[in-house]
Scaffold this motif. Structure first.
Motif, PDB file in Angstrom:
ATOM      1  N   ASN A  96       0.831  -1.202   0.000  1.00  5.67           N
ATOM      2  CA  ASN A  96       0.000   0.000   0.000  1.00  5.67           C
ATOM      3  C   ASN A  96       0.867   1.254   0.000  1.00  5.67           C
ATOM      4  OD1 ASN A  96      -1.993   1.917   0.326  1.00  5.67           O
ATOM      5  ND2 ASN A  96      -3.106   0.779   1.873  1.00  5.67           N
ATOM      6  N   LYS A  97       1.126   1.807   1.189  1.00  4.39           N
ATOM      7  CA  LYS A  97       1.971   2.992   1.291  1.00  4.39           C
ATOM      8  C   LYS A  97       2.958   2.790   2.436  1.00  4.39           C
ATOM      9  CE  LYS A  97       0.227   7.037   0.430  1.00  4.39           C
ATOM     10  NZ  LYS A  97      -0.567   8.310   0.481  1.00  4.39           N
ATOM     11  N   LEU A  98       4.183   3.233   2.250  1.00  8.54           N
ATOM     12  CA  LEU A  98       5.182   3.105   3.298  1.00  8.54           C
ATOM     13  C   LEU A  98       4.712   3.789   4.574  1.00  8.54           C
ATOM     14  CD1 LEU A  98       8.513   3.698   1.324  1.00  8.54           C
ATOM     15  CD2 LEU A  98       7.758   1.571   2.386  1.00  8.54           C
ATOM     16  N   GLY A  99       4.927   3.121   5.684  1.00  2.00           N
ATOM     17  CA  GLY A  99       4.463   3.645   6.970  1.00  2.00           C
ATOM     18  C   GLY A  99       3.281   2.884   7.516  1.00  2.00           C
ATOM     19  N   GLY A 100       2.632   2.096   6.659  1.00  2.00           N
ATOM     20  CA  GLY A 100       1.529   1.266   7.117  1.00  2.00           C
ATOM     21  C   GLY A 100       0.321   2.046   7.592  1.00  2.00           C
ATOM     22  N   VAL A 101      -0.557   1.362   8.315  1.00  2.00           N
ATOM     23  CA  VAL A 101      -1.785   1.971   8.822  1.00  2.00           C
ATOM     24  C   VAL A 101      -1.477   3.141   9.740  1.00  2.00           C
ATOM     25  CG1 VAL A 101      -3.751   1.587  10.364  1.00  2.00           C
ATOM     26  CG2 VAL A 101      -3.254  -0.058   8.566  1.00  2.00           C
ATOM     27  N   CYS A 102      -0.515   2.964  10.648  1.00  3.72           N
ATOM     28  CA  CYS A 102      -0.248   3.979  11.669  1.00  3.72           C
ATOM     29  C   CYS A 102       0.022   5.344  11.054  1.00  3.72           C
ATOM     30  CB  CYS A 102       0.932   3.543  12.540  1.00  3.72           C
ATOM     31  SG  CYS A 102       1.347   4.734  13.842  1.00  3.72           S
ATOM     32  N   LEU A 103       0.957   5.401  10.110  1.00  2.00           N
ATOM     33  CA  LEU A 103       1.354   6.684   9.552  1.00  2.00           C
ATOM     34  C   LEU A 103       0.351   7.231   8.549  1.00  2.00           C
ATOM     35  CD1 LEU A 103       4.041   5.891  10.909  1.00  2.00           C
ATOM     36  CD2 LEU A 103       5.213   6.898   8.952  1.00  2.00           C
ATOM     37  N   ASN A 104      -0.382   6.339   7.857  1.00  2.00           N
ATOM     38  CA  ASN A 104      -1.230   6.775   6.754  1.00  2.00           C
ATOM     39  C   ASN A 104      -2.712   6.909   7.099  1.00  2.00           C
ATOM     40  OD1 ASN A 104       0.679   6.865   4.350  1.00  2.00           O
ATOM     41  ND2 ASN A 104       1.132   4.846   5.177  1.00  2.00           N
ATOM     42  N   ILE A 105      -3.254   5.959   7.870  1.00  2.00           N
ATOM     43  CA  ILE A 105      -4.685   6.036   8.206  1.00  2.00           C
ATOM     44  C   ILE A 105      -4.913   5.621   9.657  1.00  2.00           C
ATOM     45  CG2 ILE A 105      -5.715   5.824   5.912  1.00  2.00           C
ATOM     46  CD1 ILE A 105      -5.891   2.778   6.414  1.00  2.00           C
ATOM     47  N   LYS A 135      18.105   6.378   3.206  1.00  2.00           N
ATOM     48  CA  LYS A 135      19.234   6.687   4.088  1.00  2.00           C
ATOM     49  C   LYS A 135      19.872   5.424   4.637  1.00  2.00           C
ATOM     50  CE  LYS A 135      20.240   8.838   8.567  1.00  2.00           C
ATOM     51  NZ  LYS A 135      19.649   9.539   9.746  1.00  2.00           N
ATOM     52  N   ASN A 136      19.039   4.439   4.964  1.00  2.00           N
ATOM     53  CA  ASN A 136      19.531   3.213   5.572  1.00  2.00           C
ATOM     54  C   ASN A 136      19.728   2.081   4.577  1.00  2.00           C
ATOM     55  OD1 ASN A 136      19.553   3.634   8.699  1.00  2.00           O
ATOM     56  ND2 ASN A 136      17.670   4.622   7.980  1.00  2.00           N
ATOM     57  N   LYS A 137      19.689   2.432   3.286  1.00  2.00           N
ATOM     58  CA  LYS A 137      19.993   1.467   2.213  1.00  2.00           C
ATOM     59  C   LYS A 137      19.128   0.201   2.301  1.00  2.00           C
ATOM     60  CE  LYS A 137      24.766   3.057   1.644  1.00  2.00           C
ATOM     61  NZ  LYS A 137      24.628   4.219   2.564  1.00  2.00           N
ATOM     62  N   VAL A 138      17.851   0.401   2.641  1.00  2.00           N
ATOM     63  CA  VAL A 138      16.890  -0.694   2.634  1.00  2.00           C
ATOM     64  C   VAL A 138      16.211  -0.721   1.266  1.00  2.00           C
ATOM     65  CG1 VAL A 138      14.774  -1.608   3.653  1.00  2.00           C
ATOM     66  CG2 VAL A 138      16.492  -0.521   5.118  1.00  2.00           C
ATOM     67  N   ASP A 139      16.306  -1.831   0.568  1.00  2.00           N
ATOM     68  CA  ASP A 139      15.663  -1.945  -0.737  1.00  2.00           C
ATOM     69  C   ASP A 139      14.156  -2.083  -0.545  1.00  2.00           C
ATOM     70  OD1 ASP A 139      18.109  -1.828  -1.987  1.00  2.00           O
ATOM     71  OD2 ASP A 139      18.303  -4.007  -2.206  1.00  2.00           O
ATOM     72  N   VAL A 140      13.389  -1.265  -1.257  1.00  2.00           N
ATOM     73  CA  VAL A 140      11.929  -1.264  -1.137  1.00  2.00           C
ATOM     74  C   VAL A 140      11.310  -1.876  -2.388  1.00  2.00           C
ATOM     75  CG1 VAL A 140       9.865   0.167  -0.907  1.00  2.00           C
ATOM     76  CG2 VAL A 140      11.944   0.768   0.372  1.00  2.00           C
ATOM     77  N   PHE A 141      10.473  -2.880  -2.174  1.00  2.00           N
ATOM     78  CA  PHE A 141       9.708  -3.493  -3.255  1.00  2.00           C
ATOM     79  C   PHE A 141       8.232  -3.202  -2.993  1.00  2.00           C
ATOM     80  CE2 PHE A 141      13.600  -5.884  -2.991  1.00  2.00           C
ATOM     81  CZ  PHE A 141      13.939  -6.183  -4.312  1.00  2.00           C
ATOM     82  N   MET A 142       7.616  -2.427  -3.877  1.00  2.00           N
ATOM     83  CA  MET A 142       6.195  -2.154  -3.745  1.00  2.00           C
ATOM     84  C   MET A 142       5.420  -3.270  -4.439  1.00  2.00           C
ATOM     85  SD  MET A 142       6.229   0.541  -1.924  1.00  2.00           S
ATOM     86  CE  MET A 142       4.447   0.870  -1.917  1.00  2.00           C
ATOM     87  N   GLY A 143       4.332  -3.705  -3.771  1.00  2.00           N
ATOM     88  CA  GLY A 143       3.510  -4.763  -4.332  1.00  2.00           C
ATOM     89  C   GLY A 143       3.056  -5.729  -3.264  1.00  2.00           C
ATOM     90  N   SER A 184       0.131  -4.252  -6.849  1.00  2.00           N
ATOM     91  CA  SER A 184      -1.032  -4.097  -5.972  1.00  2.00           C
ATOM     92  C   SER A 184      -1.589  -2.692  -6.111  1.00  2.00           C
ATOM     93  CB  SER A 184      -0.644  -4.357  -4.511  1.00  2.00           C
ATOM     94  OG  SER A 184       0.339  -3.430  -4.075  1.00  2.00           O
ATOM     95  N   GLU A 185      -2.794  -2.520  -5.557  1.00  2.00           N
ATOM     96  CA  GLU A 185      -3.454  -1.219  -5.620  1.00  2.00           C
ATOM     97  C   GLU A 185      -3.434  -0.568  -4.250  1.00  2.00           C
ATOM     98  OE1 GLU A 185      -7.975   0.239  -6.320  1.00  2.00           O
ATOM     99  OE2 GLU A 185      -7.088  -0.844  -8.016  1.00  2.00           O
ATOM    100  N   THR A 186      -3.007   0.683  -4.159  1.00  2.00           N
ATOM    101  CA  THR A 186      -2.924   1.397  -2.893  1.00  2.00           C
ATOM    102  C   THR A 186      -4.279   1.970  -2.500  1.00  2.00           C
ATOM    103  OG1 THR A 186      -2.463   3.603  -3.794  1.00  2.00           O
ATOM    104  CG2 THR A 186      -0.591   2.098  -3.558  1.00  2.00           C
ATOM    105  N   MET A 187      -4.361   2.553  -1.303  1.00  2.00           N
ATOM    106  CA  MET A 187      -5.587   3.179  -0.823  1.00  2.00           C
ATOM    107  C   MET A 187      -6.004   4.360  -1.678  1.00  2.00           C
ATOM    108  SD  MET A 187      -4.030   5.127   2.555  1.00  2.00           S
ATOM    109  CE  MET A 187      -5.357   6.322   2.700  1.00  2.00           C
ATOM    110  N   ASP A 188      -5.062   4.906  -2.459  1.00  2.00           N
ATOM    111  CA  ASP A 188      -5.361   6.028  -3.348  1.00  2.00           C
ATOM    112  C   ASP A 188      -5.776   5.566  -4.744  1.00  2.00           C
ATOM    113  OD1 ASP A 188      -4.656   7.814  -1.309  1.00  2.00           O
ATOM    114  OD2 ASP A 188      -2.541   7.742  -1.878  1.00  2.00           O
TER     115      ASP A 188
END
Length: 480
Positions: free
Chosen positions: A37-46, A107-115, A130-134
């Protein structure tokens, strides 16, 4: 072909997932994270963050109604709440935090895979778009391999048959946060943290609010004295409270909602424009291969040991998917302990981490008055066999509370009479959630009540009330 093997792959980027990933990088582990969905999960986003933005707007609305109390002339009540603008501000706060997590991953060189991730077994995970909340489609098909995989997929609102959410007349916390049309009236079902927070927001922005709670008091996990104080505060501000009551049916066939409530006195019917289902959350354990790889469950949650290992070799789980307490800071701590243990077993850390102390988890509710607690309630301490001393200091006796114009609430502490051990603390009042960390730290350090009493607290502050409450437990309170 799978991507080059990672040491750790985290599925889910909420506070548990992204903090675990950062700690993994700090320990020299090659790390990746998958988010559908979106980085940060439920807590940061909704969740946690945008709701606090809404609560701040509601607090300002309340203060404007009492502007003359602070020496200002004029009619504060003439200022109208712009509900869409308030929601827009909360979304802006969430978007800013989302960008912050993006920055931290780089900054922390973590590879991000969306999906959307699916476990394939043998340390392999497939990722599909995948489809995000937006409504945005993110990610591309790929396969990832890792020595250790951490499940951090969070939770969603619990669904119950009597409250079929349609996102229009019956909503859960997500829609209550995102909708831009304010209902004239709202029935909130459930008086836990989510329920009382949204009740506060909507009431102070002009919605007529009724809370219906199955248990016999608001915030039923808190100390009974705290529940009574919150009930008094809500009734004073004009929120209708129905405890020991159950919603058995919601008829949405008409213009609004007809809510049938069973009470101790019989059946009552409520009319409302909208109903908010706030009856708790359930972990996201379906649809990404847990059953297929043979993961064991405990009462619907992923079963783990003290280091968050599942029964499947190389597979770990943290946060809401392993059950309560369903709190962001709990997930974060679990994630760090989990990663440090993995690093220790891989030879990247020379010591094993301490397990999380679930008896020292702070709970916070951000309505006004705020609620914060840690450790035993008075009743639970007695049930556990302790000979207890109870100390209480009201904010009505606090100079700082008088100065800021909010003397609601108190600090209550529970102490072991034999050794002076700090068993618990329960705070309701202004900035209670900022004050509880002192007692959490005291308990972690095995500090005694006398040591807290003897530690000099600055004046004038609200935190003095913590010192005074411990003094009161021994009959030594100075200012009350």
């Amino acid at each position: 072909m799978a991507n080059a093997p990672y040491d750790i792959l985290v599925i889910g980027s909420g506070p548990g997932g992204y903090e675990a990933a950062i700690r993994a990088h700090q320990l020299g582990l090659k790390t990746a994270i998958v988010e559908k969905n979106k980085l940060g999960g439920v807590c940061l986003n909704i969740g946690c963050i945008p709701t606090k933005a809404l609560l701040k707007s509601a607090e300002i609305a309340s203060q404007l109604a009492h502007i003359s109390d602070y020496g200002f002339s004029g009619d504060g009540a003439s200022i109208q709440a712009d509900f869409p603008a308030i929601v827009k501000r909360s979304r802006g706060v969430a978007d800013k935090m989302n960008k912050g997590v993006q920055f931290l991953m780089k900054k922390n060189k973590v590879d991000v895979f969306m999906g959307k991730a699916t476990l394939l077994g043998g340390g392999k995970v497939s990722v599909e778009p995948s489809e995000t909340m937006d409504g945005e489609t993110v990610g591309e098909a790929t396969e990832i391999e890792a020595k250790a995989i951490i499940i951090a997929t969070g939770a969603r609102a619990r669904a119950i048959p009597t409250l079929p959410v349609d996102d229009k007349k019956i909503v859960d916390y997500k829609q209550a946060m995102l909708q831009t049309e304010q209902p004239e009236s709202l029935v909130v079902v459930g008086a836990g943290a989510i329920g009382v927070e949204f009740a506060y927001v909507y009431h102070n922005l002009g919605t007529e609010v009724t809370i219906v709670e199955l248990q016999d008091r608001l915030v039923p996990v808190e100390d009974e004295d705290v529940s009574k104080e919150l009930a008094r505060a809500y009734k004073k501000m004009g929120v209708k409270v129905m405890t020991g009551a159950q919603v058995t049916n919601v008829d949405t066939s008409g213009e609004g909602c007809v809510v049938t409530v069973e009470t101790k006195k019989g059946t009552e019917t409520l009319q409302a424009a909208q109903v908010l289902s706030a009856v708790g959350v359930v972990g996201n354990v379906e649809g990404f291969g847990l059953d297929e790889v043979g993961v064991e469950y405990d009462r619907g949650a992923i079963k783990v040991d003290s280091m968050y290992r599942t029964n499947v070799d190389g597979l770990y789980a943290i946060g809401d998917v392993i059950g309560g307490p369903w709190l962001a800071h709990v997930a974060s701590h679990e994630g760090i302990v989990c990663v440090e243990n993995i690093a220790h077993e891989m030879g990247k850390l020379d010591h094993a981490p301490h397990a999380v102390d679930y008896l020292n988890v702070p709970g916070c509710t951000y309505c006004l008055p705020q609620i914060a607690s840690v450790g035993y309630t008075e009743a639970k301490a007695k049930e556990a066999g302790f000979d207890v001393l109870v100390g209480k200091f009201p904010f009505a006796a606090s100079g700082k509370a008088a100065a800021i114009g909010d003397q609601t609430g108190f600090v209550k502490v529970v102490v072991d009479a034999k050794y002076g051990e700090v068993l618990g603390a329960h705070i309701i009042g202004h900035d209670a959630t900022e004050m509880i960390a002192e007692v959490v730290t005291a308990r972690a350090l095995e500090t005694t009540a006398h040591e807290v009493m003897e530690a000099m607290h600055p004046h004038p502050t609200l935190s003095e009330a913590v010192m005074e409450a411990f003094r009161d437990a021994y009959g030594q309170a100075i200012n009350a």
